[in-house]
Design a protein around this motif. Structure first.
Motif, PDB file in Angstrom:
ATOM      1  N   GLU A 315       3.340  14.875 -19.309  1.00 46.18           N
ATOM      2  CA  GLU A 315       4.787  15.064 -19.410  1.00 46.18           C
ATOM      3  C   GLU A 315       5.078  16.358 -20.169  1.00 46.18           C
ATOM      4  OE1 GLU A 315       7.103  11.605 -20.642  1.00 46.18           O
ATOM      5  OE2 GLU A 315       5.292  10.367 -20.444  1.00 46.18           O
ATOM      6  N   ALA A 316       5.594  17.347 -19.476  1.00 45.11           N
ATOM      7  CA  ALA A 316       5.906  18.623 -20.122  1.00 45.11           C
ATOM      8  C   ALA A 316       7.012  18.442 -21.156  1.00 45.11           C
ATOM      9  CB  ALA A 316       6.325  19.653 -19.082  1.00 45.11           C
ATOM     10  N   ASP A 317       6.957  19.243 -22.194  1.00 41.28           N
ATOM     11  CA  ASP A 317       7.910  19.159 -23.299  1.00 41.28           C
ATOM     12  C   ASP A 317       9.283  19.668 -22.853  1.00 41.28           C
ATOM     13  OD1 ASP A 317       9.217  19.094 -25.697  1.00 41.28           O
ATOM     14  OD2 ASP A 317       7.855  20.465 -26.739  1.00 41.28           O
ATOM     15  N   GLU A 318      10.296  18.822 -22.977  1.00 47.02           N
ATOM     16  CA  GLU A 318      11.650  19.210 -22.577  1.00 47.02           C
ATOM     17  C   GLU A 318      12.223  20.315 -23.461  1.00 47.02           C
ATOM     18  OE1 GLU A 318      14.128  15.790 -22.419  1.00 47.02           O
ATOM     19  OE2 GLU A 318      13.139  14.932 -20.650  1.00 47.02           O
ATOM     20  N   ALA A 319      11.579  20.573 -24.592  1.00 47.58           N
ATOM     21  CA  ALA A 319      12.054  21.646 -25.467  1.00 47.58           C
ATOM     22  C   ALA A 319      12.046  22.990 -24.750  1.00 47.58           C
ATOM     23  CB  ALA A 319      11.186  21.721 -26.725  1.00 47.58           C
ATOM     24  N   TRP A 320      11.162  23.155 -23.774  1.00 48.59           N
ATOM     25  CA  TRP A 320      11.153  24.408 -23.006  1.00 48.59           C
ATOM     26  C   TRP A 320      11.528  24.205 -21.540  1.00 48.59           C
ATOM     27  CZ3 TRP A 320       7.718  24.958 -18.912  1.00 48.59           C
ATOM     28  CH2 TRP A 320       6.590  24.124 -18.886  1.00 48.59           C
ATOM     29  N   THR A 321      11.221  23.044 -20.966  1.00 49.59           N
ATOM     30  CA  THR A 321      11.495  22.859 -19.535  1.00 49.59           C
ATOM     31  C   THR A 321      12.985  22.875 -19.221  1.00 49.59           C
ATOM     32  OG1 THR A 321      11.477  20.440 -19.731  1.00 49.59           O
ATOM     33  CG2 THR A 321       9.384  21.527 -19.217  1.00 49.59           C
ATOM     34  N   THR A 322      13.823  22.487 -20.177  1.00 53.97           N
ATOM     35  CA  THR A 322      15.268  22.444 -19.934  1.00 53.97           C
ATOM     36  C   THR A 322      15.920  23.817 -20.033  1.00 53.97           C
ATOM     37  OG1 THR A 322      15.611  21.903 -22.272  1.00 53.97           O
ATOM     38  CG2 THR A 322      15.494  20.062 -20.722  1.00 53.97           C
ATOM     39  N   HIS A 323      15.141  24.849 -20.393  1.00 50.73           N
ATOM     40  CA  HIS A 323      15.731  26.171 -20.618  1.00 50.73           C
ATOM     41  C   HIS A 323      15.234  27.263 -19.680  1.00 50.73           C
ATOM     42  CE1 HIS A 323      17.860  25.037 -24.287  1.00 50.73           C
ATOM     43  NE2 HIS A 323      16.755  24.489 -24.758  1.00 50.73           N
ATOM     44  N   ILE A 324      14.032  27.139 -19.118  1.00 49.96           N
ATOM     45  CA  ILE A 324      13.389  28.331 -18.550  1.00 49.96           C
ATOM     46  C   ILE A 324      13.676  28.605 -17.082  1.00 49.96           C
ATOM     47  CG2 ILE A 324      11.480  28.132 -20.174  1.00 49.96           C
ATOM     48  CD1 ILE A 324       9.795  27.284 -17.657  1.00 49.96           C
ATOM     49  N   ALA A 325      14.425  27.751 -16.407  1.00 54.46           N
ATOM     50  CA  ALA A 325      14.610  27.915 -14.961  1.00 54.46           C
ATOM     51  C   ALA A 325      15.120  29.305 -14.592  1.00 54.46           C
ATOM     52  CB  ALA A 325      15.557  26.845 -14.430  1.00 54.46           C
ATOM     53  N   ASN A 326      15.962  29.884 -15.430  1.00 57.16           N
ATOM     54  CA  ASN A 326      16.569  31.171 -15.099  1.00 57.16           C
ATOM     55  C   ASN A 326      15.933  32.354 -15.821  1.00 57.16           C
ATOM     56  OD1 ASN A 326      18.537  30.015 -13.341  1.00 57.16           O
ATOM     57  ND2 ASN A 326      19.716  29.371 -15.135  1.00 57.16           N
TER      58      ASN A 326
END
Length: 512
Positions: A315-326
């Protein structure tokens, strides 16, 4: 420890990958031109053939048509004759055709020409036409069309592109650092070595010199011009923050960013930071995620290293997954936190652990690190909407001598090592972490390439293994403070860590 030897192998991998990328881009342009040329050729040939047949010369036209079609087809369609192009390098819009040959030996040796009563000398005409009509105009067209847009270097600089910039040595450099600790406000307290009384400055008078080329010095104006309108995220632990703060200091001579952290988080500006360069519309961020995957975060309140951290390695850490898409650039680093006691969870259940019973005698279990890195890569590769470039900074070596980190070990050297000397240095776990990173990167790069993503390996391990003089040691805190642990993990600023951003600039300069 032969990190240098592995670095040379990775240099070959990087060169092959570069040839692939540039060859692919060049071939797209070549394909467009060839389609146009082919249409013109067909139209003109049909007109000439019609005129020739009207004059009773149809058989010669049929022969010429056959040879022309054979020489223009792929080797899969016509195995007896093919055009083989070797090492076609696309660099900033310029094709360098190092070796091109037309293989006709099999056709000449075969009985086909004799069976058809075709003189072997007749091959000279279509092959000459191929060179004159197709290849020469193609090269001239490509050069004229693109050299003014992209190419501004010499042939020597183009050759340097294929150089392994991570294989080399540190050489004396009298110009000193790019900045000092007094004119850069972004240096973390613990990496501000001169503020804490470090007396020597000789460690600043070195620059990295690759074996077969030159690594350009960092140019802040060039960097900001290249990243204008883009965004860059450093994802990982305090080593990633070390590199990000180095970048801020390097850019500080040209532009000062605005701290916009409160636009993204109101709770934690210690571990997460966003900076914005308004003039260049460039955003840079540090997203704290020491394990890259979800964890129980016991470390926030427990610094004893005695209690195991729970890691959910799938499970990847949401601390970074929720930000990096753009984000346009995502730079992963880390590994330092994987030396502590860990319990591994997968699909919600325990699948293993590290240092479960004895912190000293039990070996490292890299199952957790490998799977955490694999999960991070797969997450970004499959992230909807992500079109950026992904970097992995390989493991940053520590240099504790005369004891472990918590048993009086230190790093008080004042000079770099030579490559030969550093090959004898074996920091605990370094080789295992490095090999794991490289193997996972190769798999991820292949998966990412299939989806049109770009990957870059910032192979700093062997480079920094030669710099035991670059750590804070006892100058990472006040000398009169009640602290007895030396820092031989992080890097003084200014210092050799600034070279990492020279590598970064080199990567983003390449027009992949």
């Amino acid at each position: 420890m032969d990190i240098g030897g592995q670095s040379e192998q990775l240099g070959e991998l990087s060169e092959n990958k570069a040839l692939y990328y540039y060859g692919r881009k060049g071939c797209r342009e070549m394909g467009k031109l060839l389609e146009t040329l082919h249409e013109i050729q067909v139209e003109e040939f049909d007109a000439a053939e019609k005129e020739a047949k009207n004059k009773g010369r149809g058989e010669r036209c049929d022969l010429l048509r056959y040879l022309w079609l054979v020489s223009s087809r792929s080797e899969n369609m016509v195995p007896d004759i093919w055009m083989q192009t070797k090492e076609v390098v696309w660099y900033r819009g310029l094709f360098l055709i190092r070796s091109m040959k037309i293989e006709v030996l099999e056709l000449l040796k075969s009985n086909y020409l004799q069976q058809k009563n075709i003189p072997k000398g007749v091959l000279a005409l279509p092959l000459t036409l191929l060179v004159v009509v197709v290849l020469i105009p193609l090269i001239i067209n490509l050069h004229e069309s693109y050299s003014n847009l992209y190419y501004s270097g010499s042939l020597e600089s183009i050759e340097n592109f294929t150089c392994n910039i991570f294989s080399g040595n540190w050489v004396a450099y009298s110009e000193g650092p790019y900045y000092d600790n007094q004119n850069c406000p972004f240096i973390t307290y613990k990496q501000n070595c001169f503020m804490h009384g470090r007396p020597d400055r000789e460690f600043l008078n070195w620059r990295w010199k690759p074996d077969e080329c030159e690594l350009p010095l960092f140019d802040a104006k060039q960097f900001l011009k290249l990243v204008g309108g883009k965004s860059m995220a450093f994802v990982g632990d305090s080593i990633g923050r070390n590199q990000m703060e180095s970048l801020l200091c390097l850019l500080n001579s040209v532009a000062r960013p605005e701290d916009i952290t409160d636009r993204y988080t109101l709770n934690d500006d210690k571990y997460f930071k966003w900076w914005f360069y308004a003039r260049y519309n460039f955003t840079v961020a540090i997203l704290w995620s020491p394990f890259l995957v979800k964890s129980s975060q016991k470390y926030l309140n427990d610094t004893s290293f005695s209690n195991a951290e729970n890691l959910y390695v799938d499970e990847a850490d949401e601390a970074w997954t929720t930000h990096i898409a753009n984000f346009d650039y995502v730079i992963f680093s880390g590994g330092q936190w994987f030396f502590r006691p860990l319990t591994f969870y997968e699909k919600g259940r325990v699948v293993g652990c590290q240092k479960c019973h004895d912190l000293v005698t039990e070996p490292l279990n890299l199952y957790g690190y490998r799977n955490a890195l694999r999960t991070a890569f797969r997450t970004v590769v499959n992230l909807k909407g992500f079109k950026g470039m992904v970097f992995l900074v390989t493991h940053s070596p520590n240099h504790f001598e005369n004891g472990e980190w918590n048993k009086g070990g230190g790093c008080n050297r004042t000079m770099p090592m030579r490559k030969e000397e550093s090959a004898l240095v074996k920091p605990y776990g370094l080789e295992e972490f490095y090999e794991s990173q490289v193997e996972e990167f190769i798999v991820a790069e292949k998966e990412g390439r299939e989806k049109g993503l770009r990957f870059g390996l910032m192979n700093i391990t062997g480079v920094m293994l030669m710099r035991p003089d670059g750590h804070p040691d006892k100058y990472g805190h006040n000398l009169d403070g009640n602290v007895n642990i030396n820092d031989c993990v992080h890097w003084c600023m200014p210092g050799p860590v600034d070279t990492w951003n020279q590598f970064l600039l080199h990567f983003i300069t390449i027009p992949i």
